[in-house]
Design a protein around this motif. Structure first.
Motif, PDB file in Angstrom:
ATOM      1  N   LEU A 190       0.842  -1.192   0.000  1.00  0.00           N
ATOM      2  CA  LEU A 190       0.000   0.000   0.000  1.00  0.00           C
ATOM      3  C   LEU A 190       0.875   1.238   0.000  1.00  0.00           C
ATOM      4  O   LEU A 190       1.918   1.274   0.671  1.00  0.00           O
ATOM      5  CB  LEU A 190      -0.894   0.039   1.240  1.00  0.00           C
ATOM      6  N   ALA A 191       0.439   2.262  -0.714  1.00  0.00           N
ATOM      7  CA  ALA A 191       1.171   3.525  -0.742  1.00  0.00           C
ATOM      8  C   ALA A 191       1.133   4.160   0.647  1.00  0.00           C
ATOM      9  O   ALA A 191       0.287   3.836   1.476  1.00  0.00           O
ATOM     10  CB  ALA A 191       0.559   4.460  -1.773  1.00  0.00           C
ATOM     11  N   ARG A 192       2.032   5.074   0.864  1.00  0.00           N
ATOM     12  CA  ARG A 192       2.146   5.689   2.188  1.00  0.00           C
ATOM     13  C   ARG A 192       1.098   6.742   2.479  1.00  0.00           C
ATOM     14  O   ARG A 192       1.241   7.521   3.394  1.00  0.00           O
ATOM     15  CB  ARG A 192       3.533   6.323   2.340  1.00  0.00           C
ATOM     16  N   GLY A 193       0.007   6.763   1.743  1.00  0.00           N
ATOM     17  CA  GLY A 193      -1.074   7.686   2.058  1.00  0.00           C
ATOM     18  C   GLY A 193      -1.715   7.358   3.393  1.00  0.00           C
ATOM     19  O   GLY A 193      -2.314   8.202   4.026  1.00  0.00           O
ATOM     20  N   VAL A 194      -1.575   6.118   3.812  1.00  0.00           N
ATOM     21  CA  VAL A 194      -2.082   5.716   5.126  1.00  0.00           C
ATOM     22  C   VAL A 194      -1.037   6.137   6.152  1.00  0.00           C
ATOM     23  O   VAL A 194       0.125   5.789   6.032  1.00  0.00           O
ATOM     24  CB  VAL A 194      -2.310   4.183   5.170  1.00  0.00           C
ATOM     25  N   PRO A 195      -1.419   6.899   7.166  1.00  0.00           N
ATOM     26  CA  PRO A 195      -0.436   7.400   8.129  1.00  0.00           C
ATOM     27  C   PRO A 195       0.324   6.282   8.846  1.00  0.00           C
ATOM     28  O   PRO A 195      -0.263   5.258   9.195  1.00  0.00           O
ATOM     29  CB  PRO A 195      -1.286   8.187   9.141  1.00  0.00           C
ATOM     30  N   VAL A 196       1.616   6.501   9.049  1.00  0.00           N
ATOM     31  CA  VAL A 196       2.446   5.544   9.773  1.00  0.00           C
ATOM     32  C   VAL A 196       1.924   5.413  11.200  1.00  0.00           C
ATOM     33  O   VAL A 196       1.555   6.397  11.833  1.00  0.00           O
ATOM     34  CB  VAL A 196       3.927   6.006   9.773  1.00  0.00           C
ATOM     35  N   GLY A 197       1.860   4.181  11.683  1.00  0.00           N
ATOM     36  CA  GLY A 197       1.388   3.927  13.033  1.00  0.00           C
ATOM     37  C   GLY A 197      -0.118   3.744  13.137  1.00  0.00           C
ATOM     38  O   GLY A 197      -0.645   3.518  14.212  1.00  0.00           O
ATOM     39  N   SER A 198      -0.807   3.839  11.983  1.00  0.00           N
ATOM     40  CA  SER A 198      -2.267   3.711  12.032  1.00  0.00           C
ATOM     41  C   SER A 198      -2.706   2.288  11.728  1.00  0.00           C
ATOM     42  O   SER A 198      -1.941   1.487  11.217  1.00  0.00           O
ATOM     43  CB  SER A 198      -2.909   4.674  11.028  1.00  0.00           C
ATOM     44  N   GLU A 199      -3.962   2.005  12.037  1.00  0.00           N
ATOM     45  CA  GLU A 199      -4.552   0.714  11.724  1.00  0.00           C
ATOM     46  C   GLU A 199      -5.674   0.962  10.733  1.00  0.00           C
ATOM     47  O   GLU A 199      -6.474   1.888  10.901  1.00  0.00           O
ATOM     48  CB  GLU A 199      -5.053   0.042  13.002  1.00  0.00           C
ATOM     49  N   LEU A 200      -5.728   0.135   9.686  1.00  0.00           N
ATOM     50  CA  LEU A 200      -6.663   0.362   8.579  1.00  0.00           C
ATOM     51  C   LEU A 200      -8.101   0.551   9.034  1.00  0.00           C
ATOM     52  O   LEU A 200      -8.833   1.368   8.479  1.00  0.00           O
ATOM     53  CB  LEU A 200      -6.608  -0.811   7.599  1.00  0.00           C
ATOM     54  N   GLU A 201      -8.496  -0.198  10.026  1.00  0.00           N
ATOM     55  CA  GLU A 201      -9.877  -0.146  10.467  1.00  0.00           C
ATOM     56  C   GLU A 201     -10.287   1.258  10.911  1.00  0.00           C
ATOM     57  O   GLU A 201     -11.461   1.606  10.882  1.00  0.00           O
ATOM     58  CB  GLU A 201     -10.028  -1.218  11.550  1.00  0.00           C
ATOM     59  N   TYR A 202      -9.311   2.121  11.284  1.00  0.00           N
ATOM     60  CA  TYR A 202      -9.615   3.453  11.779  1.00  0.00           C
ATOM     61  C   TYR A 202      -9.254   4.565  10.802  1.00  0.00           C
ATOM     62  O   TYR A 202      -9.412   5.730  11.103  1.00  0.00           O
ATOM     63  CB  TYR A 202      -8.893   3.685  13.114  1.00  0.00           C
ATOM     64  N   VAL A 203      -8.765   4.201   9.601  1.00  0.00           N
ATOM     65  CA  VAL A 203      -8.370   5.195   8.604  1.00  0.00           C
ATOM     66  C   VAL A 203      -9.582   5.539   7.751  1.00  0.00           C
ATOM     67  O   VAL A 203     -10.399   4.673   7.431  1.00  0.00           O
ATOM     68  CB  VAL A 203      -7.228   4.642   7.726  1.00  0.00           C
ATOM     69  N   ASP A 204      -9.703   6.822   7.343  1.00  0.00           N
ATOM     70  CA  ASP A 204     -10.851   7.208   6.530  1.00  0.00           C
ATOM     71  C   ASP A 204     -10.809   6.520   5.167  1.00  0.00           C
ATOM     72  O   ASP A 204      -9.745   6.169   4.656  1.00  0.00           O
ATOM     73  CB  ASP A 204     -10.921   8.732   6.376  1.00  0.00           C
ATOM     74  N   LEU A 205     -11.976   6.319   4.580  1.00  0.00           N
ATOM     75  CA  LEU A 205     -12.117   5.514   3.369  1.00  0.00           C
ATOM     76  C   LEU A 205     -11.409   6.129   2.166  1.00  0.00           C
ATOM     77  O   LEU A 205     -10.848   5.410   1.343  1.00  0.00           O
ATOM     78  CB  LEU A 205     -13.598   5.300   3.059  1.00  0.00           C
ATOM     79  N   GLY A 206     -11.412   7.447   2.055  1.00  0.00           N
ATOM     80  CA  GLY A 206     -10.724   8.108   0.939  1.00  0.00           C
ATOM     81  C   GLY A 206      -9.228   7.823   0.959  1.00  0.00           C
ATOM     82  O   GLY A 206      -8.617   7.560  -0.079  1.00  0.00           O
ATOM     83  N   THR A 207      -8.626   7.864   2.138  1.00  0.00           N
ATOM     84  CA  THR A 207      -7.197   7.584   2.269  1.00  0.00           C
ATOM     85  C   THR A 207      -6.889   6.147   1.863  1.00  0.00           C
ATOM     86  O   THR A 207      -5.925   5.884   1.143  1.00  0.00           O
ATOM     87  CB  THR A 207      -6.718   7.840   3.712  1.00  0.00           C
ATOM     88  N   ILE A 208      -7.732   5.211   2.287  1.00  0.00           N
ATOM     89  CA  ILE A 208      -7.518   3.812   1.921  1.00  0.00           C
ATOM     90  C   ILE A 208      -7.653   3.632   0.414  1.00  0.00           C
ATOM     91  O   ILE A 208      -6.846   2.949  -0.219  1.00  0.00           O
ATOM     92  CB  ILE A 208      -8.502   2.882   2.665  1.00  0.00           C
ATOM     93  N   ALA A 209      -8.655   4.271  -0.191  1.00  0.00           N
ATOM     94  CA  ALA A 209      -8.861   4.153  -1.642  1.00  0.00           C
ATOM     95  C   ALA A 209      -7.657   4.683  -2.405  1.00  0.00           C
ATOM     96  O   ALA A 209      -7.176   4.056  -3.357  1.00  0.00           O
ATOM     97  CB  ALA A 209     -10.137   4.885  -2.057  1.00  0.00           C
ATOM     98  N   HIS A 210      -7.125   5.847  -1.992  1.00  0.00           N
ATOM     99  CA  HIS A 210      -5.938   6.409  -2.656  1.00  0.00           C
ATOM    100  C   HIS A 210      -4.720   5.527  -2.449  1.00  0.00           C
ATOM    101  O   HIS A 210      -3.926   5.320  -3.356  1.00  0.00           O
ATOM    102  CB  HIS A 210      -5.658   7.825  -2.151  1.00  0.00           C
ATOM    103  N   ALA A 211      -4.575   4.976  -1.253  1.00  0.00           N
ATOM    104  CA  ALA A 211      -3.436   4.110  -0.976  1.00  0.00           C
ATOM    105  C   ALA A 211      -3.484   2.855  -1.853  1.00  0.00           C
ATOM    106  O   ALA A 211      -2.461   2.393  -2.330  1.00  0.00           O
ATOM    107  CB  ALA A 211      -3.408   3.731   0.498  1.00  0.00           C
TER     108      ALA A 211
END
Length: 196
Positions: free
Chosen positions: A170-191
């Motif tokens: 996954l691209a680094r659009g997902v913040p370091v130290g985060s867990e996917l279940e708590y990341v907003d959907l737009g960030t996951i889609a871009h990643a």
């Protein structure tokens, strides 16, 4: 307090949920018993039914009520892509984005040697068998961006290096130290779309 053993057991049981301490567990228990006993009974039945009926998918290890989950059983999914994730909650987060149409492999954890969790405990041998089916062309590593998630992704990359598969992360659009279940959907889609 001897006559309140049932209440104490209920509070202790609620404390087993993540993020629920003594005060929160007590509030929940008192609310259910004082204001909504029917909801308490529905909750008890739902928990019992889930424990009895929910198992792991034989193919991807996510939660399912049948031998194969709905995703693995769907012939419209792209069998050439396999997204490796840590938990069913991560799968749910990716699915909610609507941007991924491949299949999954759920590790049900991540490498954590300090906690005694090694390759065998997260099923890396099953993953190696799964990617050897002749259909998988790309393995997308969607483990969390924690130290353990990164170590797990690295171990999987090393394991699959010799199999001739495209392995992406996954691209680094997902913040370091985060867990996917708590990341907003737009960030996951871009990643997912910007994976490397």
């Amino acid at each position: 307090m001897a006559d309140m053993q049932a209440l104490a057991l209920l509070i202790q049981s609620l404390r087993s949920l993540p993020g629920v301490g003594v005060k929160s567990a007590s509030r929940m228990a008192f609310h259910l018993l004082q204001h909504d006993r029917q909801a308490a009974l529905r909750l008890a039945r739902a928990l019992q039914q889930a424990v009895e009926q929910v198992r792991h998918c034989e193919r991807c290890h996510t939660f399912a009520e049948q031998p194969l989950c709905l995703t693995c059983a769907d012939p419209r999914r792209d069998a050439s892509q396999l997204c490796v994730i840590e938990t069913p909650a991560d799968q749910s987060a990716i699915e909610r984005t609507g941007s991924y149409r491949g299949l999954y492999f759920v590790l049900m954890g991540r490498l954590s040697p300090l906690d005694g969790i090694g390759p065998r405990e997260i099923g890396l041998s099953h993953l190696k068998e799964r990617v050897g089916d002749g259909l998988v062309q790309e393995v997308i590593l969607a483990t969390n961006f924690t130290a353990e998630g990164e170590a797990t992704a690295h171990a999987i990359t090393q394991m699959l290096h010799s199999q001739g598969l495209k392995v992406t992360r996954l691209a680094r659009g997902v913040p370091v130290g985060s867990e996917l279940e708590y990341v907003d959907l737009g960030t996951i889609a871009h990643a997912l779309s910007d994976r490397r």
